[in-house]
Design a protein around this motif. Structure first.
Motif, PDB file in Angstrom:
ATOM      1  N   LEU A 140      17.502   7.822  -5.298  1.00 35.77           N
ATOM      2  CA  LEU A 140      16.174   7.228  -5.379  1.00 35.77           C
ATOM      3  C   LEU A 140      15.358   7.877  -6.492  1.00 35.77           C
ATOM      4  CD1 LEU A 140      15.074   6.962  -1.631  1.00 35.77           C
ATOM      5  CD2 LEU A 140      15.889   5.109  -3.107  1.00 35.77           C
ATOM      6  N   ALA A 141      14.605   7.059  -7.236  1.00 38.94           N
ATOM      7  CA  ALA A 141      13.645   7.585  -8.200  1.00 38.94           C
ATOM      8  C   ALA A 141      12.452   8.167  -7.435  1.00 38.94           C
ATOM      9  CB  ALA A 141      13.187   6.476  -9.146  1.00 38.94           C
ATOM     10  N   PRO A 142      11.686   9.042  -8.057  1.00 34.70           N
ATOM     11  CA  PRO A 142      10.563   9.680  -7.352  1.00 34.70           C
ATOM     12  C   PRO A 142       9.555   8.701  -6.762  1.00 34.70           C
ATOM     13  CG  PRO A 142      11.031  10.875  -9.371  1.00 34.70           C
ATOM     14  CD  PRO A 142      11.875   9.636  -9.400  1.00 34.70           C
ATOM     15  N   ASP A 143       9.416   7.509  -7.372  1.00 35.97           N
ATOM     16  CA  ASP A 143       8.427   6.552  -6.874  1.00 35.97           C
ATOM     17  C   ASP A 143       9.028   5.483  -5.968  1.00 35.97           C
ATOM     18  OD1 ASP A 143       9.848   5.256  -8.854  1.00 35.97           O
ATOM     19  OD2 ASP A 143       8.108   4.202  -9.690  1.00 35.97           O
ATOM     20  N   GLU A 150       0.832  -1.202   0.000  1.00 41.77           N
ATOM     21  CA  GLU A 150       0.000   0.000   0.000  1.00 41.77           C
ATOM     22  C   GLU A 150       0.869   1.254   0.000  1.00 41.77           C
ATOM     23  OE1 GLU A 150      -3.499   2.076   2.762  1.00 41.77           O
ATOM     24  OE2 GLU A 150      -2.878  -0.003   3.138  1.00 41.77           O
ATOM     25  N   ALA A 151       2.002   1.200   0.717  1.00 41.33           N
ATOM     26  CA  ALA A 151       2.925   2.350   0.753  1.00 41.33           C
ATOM     27  C   ALA A 151       3.531   2.596  -0.630  1.00 41.33           C
ATOM     28  CB  ALA A 151       4.027   2.110   1.772  1.00 41.33           C
ATOM     29  N   LEU A 152       3.917   1.518  -1.325  1.00 40.99           N
ATOM     30  CA  LEU A 152       4.486   1.666  -2.660  1.00 40.99           C
ATOM     31  C   LEU A 152       3.456   2.223  -3.633  1.00 40.99           C
ATOM     32  CD1 LEU A 152       6.599  -1.609  -3.044  1.00 40.99           C
ATOM     33  CD2 LEU A 152       7.381   0.676  -2.396  1.00 40.99           C
ATOM     34  N   ALA A 153       2.212   1.775  -3.505  1.00 40.98           N
ATOM     35  CA  ALA A 153       1.160   2.281  -4.383  1.00 40.98           C
ATOM     36  C   ALA A 153       0.917   3.765  -4.133  1.00 40.98           C
ATOM     37  CB  ALA A 153      -0.118   1.480  -4.160  1.00 40.98           C
ATOM     38  N   ALA A 154       0.944   4.173  -2.862  1.00 44.61           N
ATOM     39  CA  ALA A 154       0.746   5.578  -2.532  1.00 44.61           C
ATOM     40  C   ALA A 154       1.886   6.436  -3.065  1.00 44.61           C
ATOM     41  CB  ALA A 154       0.622   5.741  -1.020  1.00 44.61           C
ATOM     42  N   LYS A 155       3.117   5.921  -2.977  1.00 49.78           N
ATOM     43  CA  LYS A 155       4.272   6.661  -3.479  1.00 49.78           C
ATOM     44  C   LYS A 155       4.223   6.765  -5.002  1.00 49.78           C
ATOM     45  CE  LYS A 155       8.354   8.659  -2.900  1.00 49.78           C
ATOM     46  NZ  LYS A 155       8.389  10.105  -2.617  1.00 49.78           N
ATOM     47  N   ALA A 156       3.747   5.716  -5.669  1.00 50.31           N
ATOM     48  CA  ALA A 156       3.612   5.761  -7.123  1.00 50.31           C
ATOM     49  C   ALA A 156       2.556   6.781  -7.544  1.00 50.31           C
ATOM     50  CB  ALA A 156       3.255   4.377  -7.654  1.00 50.31           C
ATOM     51  N   GLU A 157       1.475   6.863  -6.787  1.00 49.61           N
ATOM     52  CA  GLU A 157       0.408   7.804  -7.111  1.00 49.61           C
ATOM     53  C   GLU A 157       0.787   9.242  -6.782  1.00 49.61           C
ATOM     54  OE1 GLU A 157      -4.354   8.549  -6.141  1.00 49.61           O
ATOM     55  OE2 GLU A 157      -3.291   6.821  -5.279  1.00 49.61           O
ATOM     56  N   HIS A 158       1.624   9.395  -5.732  1.00 50.61           N
ATOM     57  CA  HIS A 158       2.033  10.734  -5.289  1.00 50.61           C
ATOM     58  C   HIS A 158       3.565  10.751  -5.172  1.00 50.61           C
ATOM     59  CE1 HIS A 158      -2.180  11.499  -4.327  1.00 50.61           C
ATOM     60  NE2 HIS A 158      -2.189  10.378  -3.620  1.00 50.61           N
ATOM     61  N   PRO A 159       4.298  10.838  -6.280  1.00 54.60           N
ATOM     62  CA  PRO A 159       5.771  10.768  -6.238  1.00 54.60           C
ATOM     63  C   PRO A 159       6.411  11.852  -5.370  1.00 54.60           C
ATOM     64  CG  PRO A 159       4.958  10.547  -8.489  1.00 54.60           C
ATOM     65  CD  PRO A 159       3.791  10.961  -7.661  1.00 54.60           C
ATOM     66  N   GLY A 160       5.727  12.964  -5.179  1.00 55.13           N
ATOM     67  CA  GLY A 160       6.285  14.029  -4.349  1.00 55.13           C
ATOM     68  C   GLY A 160       6.038  13.856  -2.866  1.00 55.13           C
ATOM     69  N   ALA A 161       5.342  12.783  -2.483  1.00 59.26           N
ATOM     70  CA  ALA A 161       5.055  12.556  -1.065  1.00 59.26           C
ATOM     71  C   ALA A 161       6.343  12.347  -0.286  1.00 59.26           C
ATOM     72  CB  ALA A 161       4.140  11.336  -0.911  1.00 59.26           C
ATOM     73  N   VAL A 162       6.438  12.966   0.880  1.00 59.16           N
ATOM     74  CA  VAL A 162       7.626  12.859   1.722  1.00 59.16           C
ATOM     75  C   VAL A 162       7.418  11.754   2.747  1.00 59.16           C
ATOM     76  CG1 VAL A 162       9.081  14.041   3.420  1.00 59.16           C
ATOM     77  CG2 VAL A 162       8.223  15.279   1.413  1.00 59.16           C
ATOM     78  N   PRO A 163       8.258  10.713   2.742  1.00 57.26           N
ATOM     79  CA  PRO A 163       8.114   9.653   3.742  1.00 57.26           C
ATOM     80  C   PRO A 163       8.460  10.168   5.137  1.00 57.26           C
ATOM     81  CG  PRO A 163       9.463   8.947   1.883  1.00 57.26           C
ATOM     82  CD  PRO A 163       9.325  10.431   1.783  1.00 57.26           C
ATOM     83  N   ILE A 164       7.736   9.657   6.125  1.00 61.89           N
ATOM     84  CA  ILE A 164       8.021  10.004   7.512  1.00 61.89           C
ATOM     85  C   ILE A 164       7.797   8.762   8.369  1.00 61.89           C
ATOM     86  CG2 ILE A 164       5.656  10.890   7.812  1.00 61.89           C
ATOM     87  CD1 ILE A 164       6.799  12.838   9.921  1.00 61.89           C
ATOM     88  N   ALA A 165       8.749   8.494   9.262  1.00 59.61           N
ATOM     89  CA  ALA A 165       8.623   7.362  10.191  1.00 59.61           C
ATOM     90  C   ALA A 165       8.934   7.874  11.597  1.00 59.61           C
ATOM     91  CB  ALA A 165       9.529   6.225   9.794  1.00 59.61           C
ATOM     92  N   GLY A 166      10.240   8.063  11.898  1.00 61.17           N
ATOM     93  CA  GLY A 166      10.595   8.662  13.186  1.00 61.17           C
ATOM     94  C   GLY A 166      10.326  10.160  13.225  1.00 61.17           C
ATOM     95  N   GLY A 167      10.488  10.809  12.077  1.00 59.14           N
ATOM     96  CA  GLY A 167      10.188  12.240  11.989  1.00 59.14           C
ATOM     97  C   GLY A 167      11.256  13.159  12.531  1.00 59.14           C
TER      98      GLY A 167
END
Length: 298
Positions: free
Chosen positions: A153-156, A11-28
């Motif tokens: 890293l590629a955008p997706d 689901e995370a990969l699909a979201a990143k593919a749909e929104h390549p500009g999304a910034v990942p956050i885990a620990g923050g």
């Protein structure tokens, strides 16, 4: 700003593919600082904290596979024998609260030249496991950094894990800062002896636009150890060898002048760190130890 919170990796990969500009956050620990100071305002945040597999690690015969969200505290407490330089570097990261949240994967994603884990990853020998809906690939860590806070890293793509070679010899990490903790490095240096391949690897941080290896210094020391029979004899290294190694390490830098230090100071400090960490690792090798004793601050 839209907040995306996938519950699984696909689901995370699909979201990143749909929104390549999304910034990942885990620990923050990096992203939230940039948001709070309004240095970044993305349209989407991709929260990966709910994906349990990113907090797991596997120890194999040759490598350790760290999930992208494994916190520094786990490296310190559970992997200091397998990844001694990385554990030393983790000791110098922020406060206990930051070490409980921050991760090597997040540090790589930020791609700061001053990232504390980067020199240790370069010295140990690591690969970044990147994945997208198109498939997965492994990127050698020395090829991962492409510029100041830029990566390969590629955008997706997202970082799924980091694969680090298990230590077969002593490793060290040291950094210079304005104080011993919760400080951005003025410069940092890591060295790892690899007796299984009779080779040496290094990593330099905060002394060039990207983290770099001191390859000429590595080649010099590798040849000196082999030609002098030091791997077999365990004899003390001549001061001239340590001095030349240190000079070559300093020459590998391409620093700038900024509020934390001048370019000239950084080159000098890296030379000093190279000489000291080589001394510590070689003494450990001579004593037959392959793990560190405690964090070294220069």
């Amino acid at each position: 700003m839209e907040f995306l919170r996938p519950t699984g990796w696909d689901e995370a990969l699909a979201a990143k593919a749909e929104h390549p500009g999304a910034v990942p956050i885990a620990g923050g620990t990096d992203v939230m600082v940039e948001l709070n100071f309004d240095h970044r305002r993305p349209d989407h945040l991709l929260d990966l904290s709910g994906i349990a597999e990113l907090r797991d690690w596997e120890t194999g015969p040759e490598t350790v596979r760290l999930g992208a969200a494994v916190p520094y505290t786990r490296v310190i407490e559970d992997l200091r024998d397998e990844l001694p330089a990385l554990a030393l570097a983790a000791h110098t990261v922020g406060s206990p609260q930051i070490r409980n949240r921050g991760s090597v994967g997040g540090n790589l994603g930020a791609a700061s030249p001053a990232g504390d884990s980067h020199p240790a990853l370069l010295a140990a020998g690591a690969e970044v496991e990147a994945e997208s809906v198109r498939g997965s690939r492994r990127i050698p860590v020395e090829e991962f950094f492409t510029g100041v806070k830029r990566h390969a890293l590629a955008p997706d793509e997202l970082i799924r894990a980091v694969r680090v070679r298990r230590a077969t010899g002593p490793q060290q990490f040291a950094k210079v800062g304005t104080r011993n903790a919760m400080v951005i490095a003025v410069c940092a240096f890591s060295v790892a002896l690899h007796p299984d391949t009779r080779s040496v690897r290094t990593g330099i941080g905060s002394a060039a636009p990207t983290p770099v290896r001191a390859r000429t210094a590595e080649d010099f020391l590798t040849a000196a150890l082999e030609d002098g029979g030091f791997w077999d004899s365990g004899a003390a290294l001549p001061p001239s060898v340590a001095r030349q190694f240190a000079e070559l390490a300093g020459a590998a830098c391409n620093p700038i002048d900024d509020v934390r230090g001048s370019a000239a100071y950084r080159r000098h400090a890296v030379s000093v760190l190279a000489r000291r960490t080589l001394g510590w690792t070689w003494e450990s090798y001579r004593g037959g130890r392959t793990t560190e004793g405690g964090a070294q601050c220069a």
